[in-house]
Design an enzyme around this catalytic site. Structure first.
Site, PDB file in Angstrom:
ATOM      1  CD  GLU A 177      -2.912  -1.123   0.032  1.00 36.24           C
ATOM      2  OE1 GLU A 177      -3.128  -0.006  -0.208  1.00 36.24           O
ATOM      3  OE2 GLU A 177      -3.499  -1.521  -0.502  1.00 36.24           O
ATOM      4  CB  CYS A 200     -17.760   5.521 -19.922  1.00 30.14           C
ATOM      5  SG  CYS A 200     -16.194   6.623 -19.352  1.00 30.14           S
ATOM      6  CB  CYS A 223     -12.121   5.074 -13.243  1.00 29.57           C
ATOM      7  SG  CYS A 223     -14.071   6.725 -13.155  1.00 29.57           S
ATOM      8  CB  CYS A 253     -17.317   1.796 -17.217  1.00 29.52           C
ATOM      9  SG  CYS A 253     -18.123   1.960 -15.564  1.00 29.52           S
ATOM     10  CB  CYS A 267     -21.797   6.823 -14.876  1.00 32.41           C
ATOM     11  SG  CYS A 267     -20.085   8.216 -14.690  1.00 32.41           S
TER      12      CYS A 267
HETATM   13 FE1  SF4 Z   1     -15.670   6.503 -15.342  1.00 26.86          FE
HETATM   14 FE2  SF4 Z   1     -17.923   7.375 -15.790  1.00 26.86          FE
HETATM   15 FE3  SF4 Z   1     -17.015   6.403 -17.207  1.00 26.86          FE
HETATM   16 FE4  SF4 Z   1     -17.375   4.716 -15.017  1.00 26.86          FE
HETATM   17  S1  SF4 Z   1     -19.105   5.719 -16.676  1.00 26.86           S
HETATM   18  S2  SF4 Z   1     -15.553   4.768 -16.554  1.00 26.86           S
HETATM   19  S3  SF4 Z   1     -18.095   5.763 -13.723  1.00 26.86           S
HETATM   20  S4  SF4 Z   1     -16.795   8.184 -15.340  1.00 26.86           S
END
Ligand code: SF4
Length: 354
Positions: A35, A201, A194, A204, A210
């Site tokens: 970490e 996205c 992200c 994601c 989002c």
């Molecule tokens: Fe980030 Fe939103 Fe794109 Fe997902 S959808 S990668 S949370 S900006």
């Protein structure tokens, strides 16, 4: 369990990272070390350093007993050396105040030097399965975008809001292993999906809800810090050559590059020859100018003017104590990054081109 946590946990099982060296253990020493190394440093850079460090100091006791110089040498090249100094100090603290046992709660872990709330929480989660929320830079980015939270994330008002969010979103306590998977999922999503620039996205797992994605605000979030330009400083670094060796001195333990071996450094207005005579006890002749080098600290930028000097004679009186060492041996010591660059660029080119 919140829908947010469920989606992330499912995503982590299929798409997250599972084979990093520190994921194969629940030993708090290994997890603590990883970490700390991962703060401000990419995973791929950390992996070899982590392996060498664990090999060099297999236990907290061995780390505490090692001279700081040896610890710094194994850290050499990873940067942000205060992390290594704090690890060393914390290891002694664990030996003296915790009878060699790594503390087991987030609040106790957080009292170790160099360990903030989020790092302490991550160690408590991965070592002991504690229910603690993390909020590192990557997680702040995910939260500010996903929930559309404006305001610089390290500003106290925004940060308090983000901590509340982080706590609300934790998965339920009933499902075994869920806190570890969820915490890893947040880290993996921030590091690989992200990302700061050009987030992915389309892949994601939490894209549907989002705010930044739906409102086309990805570029605006997280809100950047209002910055005034960094002040600029200049310095001359002296590379004194004698029988293929250069002179290095040890910097004071506190302050910039504390405890590292470095080249003598003077202001641009100082007289090089006089400084060398008075401080180093040597007479020098110019042996060439090298390209300037820029280095950025958190609070200022430093323009370094390296000067190559040939030692012509040496007296016994000098006030700056140091060592004469060959450049290829010098880079194995704990030295500042720009000094390493200077030596690599100017003395070790043949090694790099080999
Ligand atoms: Fe980030 Fe939103 Fe794109 Fe997902 S959808 S990668 S949370 S900006």
């Amino acid at each position: 369990m919140t829908a947010f946590a469920t989606q992330l946990i499912q995503w982590q099982y299929k798409n997250g990272r599972h084979h990093l060296p520190w994921q194969q253990t629940r030993d708090p020493y290994c997890i603590w070390l990883s970490e700390i190394m991962l703060q401000q440093t990419q995973v791929n850079t950390v992996i070899p350093y982590y392996g060498r460090f664990i090999k060099g100091f297999p236990s907290i006791k061995q780390l505490a007993q090692a001279p700081l110089d040896t610890v710094l040498a194994l850290w050499s090249g990873l940067g942000y050396y205060s992390r290594a100094r704090n690890l060393h100090k914390a290891a002694s603290m664990i030996m003296q105040e915790h009878q060699g046992q790594f503390p087991q709660t987030r609040s106790l872990i957080q009292q170790l030097p160099g360990v903030g709330r989020s790092t302490a929480a991550a160690i408590a989660v991965f070592s002991y399965g504690k229910y603690e929320a993390i909020l590192d830079g990557n997680v702040k980015r995910v939260f500010t975008r996903h929930f559309g939270i404006a305001g610089y994330p390290s500003e106290s008002k925004t940060q308090n809001l983000l901590w509340r969010k982080a706590e609300e979103l934790l998965p339920s306590r009933h499902q075994k292993g869920s806190i570890e998977t969820y915490t890893q999922a947040l880290m993996d999503l921030g590091a690989s999906v992200c990302t700061r620039h050009k987030p992915s996205c389309s892949i994601c797992p939490i894209q549907k809800n989002c705010v930044a994605f739906n409102d086309n605000r990805i570029k605006q979030l997280p809100t950047p810090k209002k910055r005034s330009p960094l002040p600029k400083k200049e310095a001359i670094f002296l590379i004194c050559l004698q029988q293929e060796k250069i002179f290095l001195y040890k910097r004071p333990a506190t302050g910039i590059w504390g405890g590292l071996w470095s080249l003598p450094e003077i202001n641009t207005s100082e007289n090089i020859e006089m400084y060398c005579q008075q401080q180093l006890g040597i007479c020098v002749a110019p042996a060439g100018s090298l390209a300037t080098l820029d280095h950025q600290f958190t609070h200022f930028k430093l323009r370094i003017h390296p000067r190559l000097l040939q030692v012509t004679s040496q007296s016994v009186t000098k006030s700056l104590q140091g060592i004469w060492i060959k450049p290829d041996a010098a880079i194995k010591h704990a030295i500042p990054t720009p000094v390493r660059k200077l030596l690599e660029q100017n003395f070790l080119a043949e090694i790099h081109h080999a």
